[in-house]
Design a protein around this motif. Sequence first.
Motif, mmCIF file in Angstrom:
data_model
loop_
_atom_site.group_PDB
_atom_site.id
_atom_site.type_symbol
_atom_site.label_atom_id
_atom_site.label_comp_id
_atom_site.label_asym_id
_atom_site.label_seq_id
_atom_site.Cartn_x
_atom_site.Cartn_y
_atom_site.Cartn_z
ATOM 1 N N ARG A 188 0.831 -1.197 0.000
ATOM 2 C CA ARG A 188 0.000 0.000 0.000
ATOM 3 C C ARG A 188 0.868 1.249 0.000
ATOM 4 O O ARG A 188 1.795 1.372 0.797
ATOM 5 C CB ARG A 188 -0.920 0.015 1.215
ATOM 6 N N LYS A 189 0.540 2.166 -0.894
ATOM 7 C CA LYS A 189 1.131 3.493 -0.901
ATOM 8 C C LYS A 189 -0.016 4.484 -1.019
ATOM 9 O O LYS A 189 -0.660 4.565 -2.066
ATOM 10 C CB LYS A 189 2.114 3.658 -2.061
ATOM 11 N N GLY A 190 -0.253 5.201 0.093
ATOM 12 C CA GLY A 190 -1.444 6.040 0.130
ATOM 13 C C GLY A 190 -2.668 5.153 0.085
ATOM 14 O O GLY A 190 -2.820 4.227 0.870
ATOM 15 N N PHE A 191 -3.552 5.425 -0.873
ATOM 16 C CA PHE A 191 -4.763 4.624 -1.010
ATOM 17 C C PHE A 191 -4.670 3.665 -2.198
ATOM 18 O O PHE A 191 -5.677 3.123 -2.638
ATOM 19 C CB PHE A 191 -5.984 5.538 -1.163
ATOM 20 N N LYS A 192 -3.456 3.444 -2.706
ATOM 21 C CA LYS A 192 -3.266 2.519 -3.812
ATOM 22 C C LYS A 192 -2.603 1.243 -3.320
ATOM 23 O O LYS A 192 -1.848 1.241 -2.359
ATOM 24 C CB LYS A 192 -2.386 3.151 -4.905
ATOM 25 N N PHE A 208 -11.092 -2.520 10.065
ATOM 26 C CA PHE A 208 -10.233 -2.926 8.955
ATOM 27 C C PHE A 208 -9.299 -1.784 8.590
ATOM 28 O O PHE A 208 -9.556 -0.613 8.878
ATOM 29 C CB PHE A 208 -11.068 -3.354 7.742
ATOM 30 N N ASN A 209 -8.193 -2.144 7.961
ATOM 31 C CA ASN A 209 -7.188 -1.171 7.535
ATOM 32 C C ASN A 209 -7.541 -0.611 6.171
ATOM 33 O O ASN A 209 -8.074 -1.315 5.304
ATOM 34 C CB ASN A 209 -5.807 -1.814 7.478
ATOM 35 N N LEU A 210 -7.200 0.672 5.964
ATOM 36 C CA LEU A 210 -7.402 1.292 4.661
ATOM 37 C C LEU A 210 -6.075 1.536 3.945
ATOM 38 O O LEU A 210 -5.870 1.079 2.836
ATOM 39 C CB LEU A 210 -8.157 2.619 4.819
ATOM 40 N N ALA A 211 -5.178 2.257 4.609
ATOM 41 C CA ALA A 211 -3.920 2.615 3.960
ATOM 42 C C ALA A 211 -2.936 3.097 5.008
ATOM 43 O O ALA A 211 -3.277 3.231 6.184
ATOM 44 C CB ALA A 211 -4.158 3.696 2.900
ATOM 45 N N THR A 212 -1.711 3.342 4.566
ATOM 46 C CA THR A 212 -0.691 3.958 5.409
ATOM 47 C C THR A 212 -0.193 5.207 4.702
ATOM 48 O O THR A 212 0.274 5.146 3.554
ATOM 49 C CB THR A 212 0.480 2.996 5.661
ATOM 50 N N ILE A 213 -0.319 6.363 5.363
ATOM 51 C CA ILE A 213 0.056 7.643 4.780
ATOM 52 C C ILE A 213 1.104 8.297 5.667
ATOM 53 O O ILE A 213 0.831 8.597 6.831
ATOM 54 C CB ILE A 213 -1.170 8.571 4.632
ATOM 55 N N TYR A 214 2.302 8.444 5.134
ATOM 56 C CA TYR A 214 3.403 9.055 5.889
ATOM 57 C C TYR A 214 3.593 8.387 7.244
ATOM 58 O O TYR A 214 3.817 9.045 8.268
ATOM 59 C CB TYR A 214 3.157 10.555 6.063
ATOM 60 N N GLY A 215 3.497 7.063 7.255
ATOM 61 C CA GLY A 215 3.714 6.298 8.474
ATOM 62 C C GLY A 215 2.516 6.229 9.399
ATOM 63 O O GLY A 215 2.566 5.539 10.417
ATOM 64 N N ILE A 216 1.439 6.938 9.083
ATOM 65 C CA ILE A 216 0.223 6.914 9.901
ATOM 66 C C ILE A 216 -0.743 5.908 9.293
ATOM 67 O O ILE A 216 -1.097 6.010 8.111
ATOM 68 C CB ILE A 216 -0.437 8.306 9.968
ATOM 69 N N ARG A 217 -1.157 4.950 10.089
ATOM 70 C CA ARG A 217 -2.083 3.933 9.603
ATOM 71 C C ARG A 217 -3.509 4.463 9.626
ATOM 72 O O ARG A 217 -4.008 4.863 10.676
ATOM 73 C CB ARG A 217 -1.961 2.670 10.454
ATOM 74 N N ASP A 241 -4.272 5.958 13.293
ATOM 75 C CA ASP A 241 -3.546 5.234 14.333
ATOM 76 C C ASP A 241 -2.102 5.728 14.376
ATOM 77 O O ASP A 241 -1.327 5.505 13.449
ATOM 78 C CB ASP A 241 -3.590 3.731 14.037
ATOM 79 N N PHE A 242 -1.759 6.406 15.486
ATOM 80 C CA PHE A 242 -0.406 6.913 15.677
ATOM 81 C C PHE A 242 0.420 5.981 16.568
ATOM 82 O O PHE A 242 1.414 6.392 17.142
ATOM 83 C CB PHE A 242 -0.456 8.306 16.302
ATOM 84 N N SER A 243 -0.020 4.744 16.712
ATOM 85 C CA SER A 243 0.625 3.710 17.535
ATOM 86 C C SER A 243 0.389 3.947 19.017
ATOM 87 O O SER A 243 -0.147 3.091 19.707
ATOM 88 C CB SER A 243 2.121 3.596 17.240
ATOM 89 N N TYR A 244 0.810 5.092 19.536
ATOM 90 C CA TYR A 244 0.649 5.350 20.965
ATOM 91 C C TYR A 244 -0.742 5.898 21.301
ATOM 92 O O TYR A 244 -1.131 5.933 22.462
ATOM 93 C CB TYR A 244 1.731 6.305 21.471
ATOM 94 N N PHE A 245 -1.497 6.358 20.310
ATOM 95 C CA PHE A 245 -2.899 6.696 20.501
ATOM 96 C C PHE A 245 -3.589 6.716 19.144
ATOM 97 O O PHE A 245 -2.942 6.729 18.089
ATOM 98 C CB PHE A 245 -3.078 8.034 21.237
ATOM 99 N N LEU A 246 -4.914 6.716 19.184
ATOM 100 C CA LEU A 246 -5.714 6.644 17.962
ATOM 101 C C LEU A 246 -6.782 7.728 18.015
ATOM 102 O O LEU A 246 -7.470 7.890 19.038
ATOM 103 C CB LEU A 246 -6.350 5.252 17.836
ATOM 104 N N ILE A 247 -6.920 8.492 16.945
ATOM 105 C CA ILE A 247 -7.975 9.503 16.828
ATOM 106 C C ILE A 247 -9.105 8.912 15.992
ATOM 107 O O ILE A 247 -8.868 8.360 14.919
ATOM 108 C CB ILE A 247 -7.446 10.793 16.191
ATOM 109 N N ARG A 248 -10.305 9.066 16.496
ATOM 110 C CA ARG A 248 -11.463 8.397 15.890
ATOM 111 C C ARG A 248 -12.547 9.412 15.531
ATOM 112 O O ARG A 248 -12.959 10.231 16.357
ATOM 113 C CB ARG A 248 -11.992 7.353 16.884
ATOM 114 N N PHE A 249 -12.990 9.366 14.268
ATOM 115 C CA PHE A 249 -14.103 10.188 13.793
ATOM 116 C C PHE A 249 -15.249 9.242 13.438
ATOM 117 O O PHE A 249 -15.180 8.523 12.438
ATOM 118 C CB PHE A 249 -13.697 11.014 12.572
ATOM 119 N N ASP A 250 -16.279 9.244 14.253
ATOM 120 C CA ASP A 250 -17.420 8.337 14.049
ATOM 121 C C ASP A 250 -18.621 9.113 13.511
ATOM 122 O O ASP A 250 -18.887 10.258 13.926
ATOM 123 C CB ASP A 250 -17.822 7.671 15.371
#
Length: 758
Positions: free
Chosen positions: A63-67, A656-665, A713-722
């Motif tokens: 995965r690179k970005g959303f590709k 589920f996972n979508l992508a990894t952008i600049y190291g942020i999952r 997901d920043f590993s040490y915490f996760l920001i969630r928009f529901d």
Amino acid sequence: MLLWLPLLMASGCKVIKNYSPDKPFVYKTDIKLRTDMRTSEKTELISRMQNQLDDSLQVKWVRKGFKQILNKPAVFDSSYAVNSIGYLDDLLRAQGFMYGEIKWDSTLTQVEDQQRVTVNFDVVTGKVMRFDSIDFAFRDSLLQEIALKNREKSILKKGDTYSKEKISLELDRILNIYRNNGYLKINRDDIYAEVDTVVGALIDPGLDPFEQIRLLEEVQNRRNNPQIDVVFRQKGIENPEHLQQYHIRNVRIFPDRQLLGDSLPVYRDTIVRDGIQILRTRDLFKPSFLVRNNYIQPGALYKQEDVYRTNNIMGQMGAWQQVAVDLLPVDSLGIVDVDINMYPAKKQSLNIDLEASRNASDVVTTSNLLGLGLNFGLRDRNLARQSIQASTNLRFGIELGNKGQIIQTFQTSLGQNFTIPKFVAPFPIRGEKNLLSSRTILNANGSYTDRRAFYKVQALNASIGYDWTNKKNRNWIYSPLNIEFVRVFSTDSLQRLFDSIPNLRNSFNDGLIISQKLIVLSAWSRSNKVINLKIGLEESGGVFGNIKSWDLQARLSRYLKADIDFRYYINQSRSSWAFRFFAGMGQPYGKVVDTLGNITKENNLPFFKSYFAGGPSSMRAWQVRQLGPGSSRLFGSTNADRFADIQLETNAEFRFNLATIYGIRVKSALFTDIGNIWFRNNRGNPNLDPAVFRLSKLYKDLAVAGGTSLRFDFSYFLIRFDWAYKLKDPFYSNFNNGWFYNLRPGNGQFQLGINHPF
């Protein structure tokens, strides 16, 4: 859907690079598994099979970005599939499937200049082999005696499914038993598992013909009902030092080692306590404290669990940043010297934190806050030279609102907390030495809360609590004394609510609580499944209420409260299922003085002890404290907070996972929330009948939310928009039971959360 669908569609964009247009390449590998296994076990086995395939058949999309990018795909060769069959067969045998059948084929698809090959494997596992008998046959009589003495704790049971993994775990169990009986150096080179095969006897040329017929018949029976016998033995080549028991000779504790040192340390003094030497360069720790938390005793038989326990207990204390236990055996004497090296952490620290959180009640805190907070914290990691953790916290927080009110609540608090790494009690507590950990928690806290346009609350809280973990890894938290005093200042808006809903007045009285609390936390894991269980019990007034001088102005609340929180997780490599069930109920039974000075029967829990629903960690289609109670419409014309005595809620998420952008999952989820809160009775007001819990109208009262989420997901915490919708709103239960009432694409509820909701 507006949040996650575009991302999901983008994540499905696949790009293939650096392929040979004139050669077919491996584009996809599918495994069809035919077995009698349960769905979850089948999914896990398929995942293992994918990893067992020949490397050239493991299609690795990056995965690179959303590709999703497939770079340099392997040119297809049938030998890859042939090799993979052998690997898959080895895996099946390791899992106990001895008579499986594996076939393969491939299909070629032309897409522009790409020759895409899909390889298909059809796997029939056949019947699984099971353990028939488990035995021990060690030549060394003491090893044999120890093994037989502990055979009831064996991982292997007659009739269980055979696997090499279980055999390996049993070998580890046996070795751990020996290492806890003095055998310091015994390892996998000294013991092995022998499995019985009837087929091996058939190749014996001197075998009696009748015995051969019997064995052939047994082979056929075992094919229909595969079974295996296992015997654990010693290997032929023995290392003498591996088969001798060691005793502890010298134990030395170095409590103030330096990670980086230019010269040899100069020890200030050497202290001997209970035969244990303490060598120190500074007077940072009390010797009695160090000896009390050491479980390795001079003269005792070597036990691996004592070494691990000492290392873990010392390492979990905040006074040290690193702890290492070094073993120095003397083989010729059968003894071992032990050095405990400890590297102190910084004693004090000052922290300033900005956080977004929801803080739910537990043993040492009584606030419920959702929103943003600014914390100032001062921490001492080694108070009184005994690794007592002391923390002072000053907090300012705001709670986000709705209906045009950005800031709904303002709160400030000042707290002091002490964590002592042992039980502090007026009498000795038996069995403390057998616990994995124990500590005492002292807490004092004062807070001021301004719920804008409704009420202001002053609260004081002090408690003592005990936290321990037993050998079953079950965590217990018990507070024998928890004192809370809350004073409420109402506003004109709240008074108008009292006038329209008179019974609501009982929920906002000044309150005094002198309670006991018990929380039990258990966790189990097996393979990719994790279960967490939390049980909470609380009572106020039943014990300390008998001390009349403590019942200030007859304001002491008397109630019983119990709740259960069950969580179940199924984890896969790129996705997971998460389930939660919560049930709670409170039963008040005393008397209370209302704001007019009248003494009345206590019909409800204090509002700061009551249950509520809504918000980013509960029923996410509703704002916090804006759901229920039941299907009552009495609160519909107001945005008053809703509290109740009963709560039922269940939640489910597919993550589920979508992508990894600049190291942020970047992740997402589909979720549903089902539940509500209720009163136990109508409190003398027939208009509150719909708010009362009755099993016969449970379906009518249940609220159902559904939605999706975007998560970083920043590993040490996760920001969630529901983003959630009210699929079933009990407020409109008279209209098709509340299903899909006024449901429109833009008529949802946004929630901002930190970390997973459960």
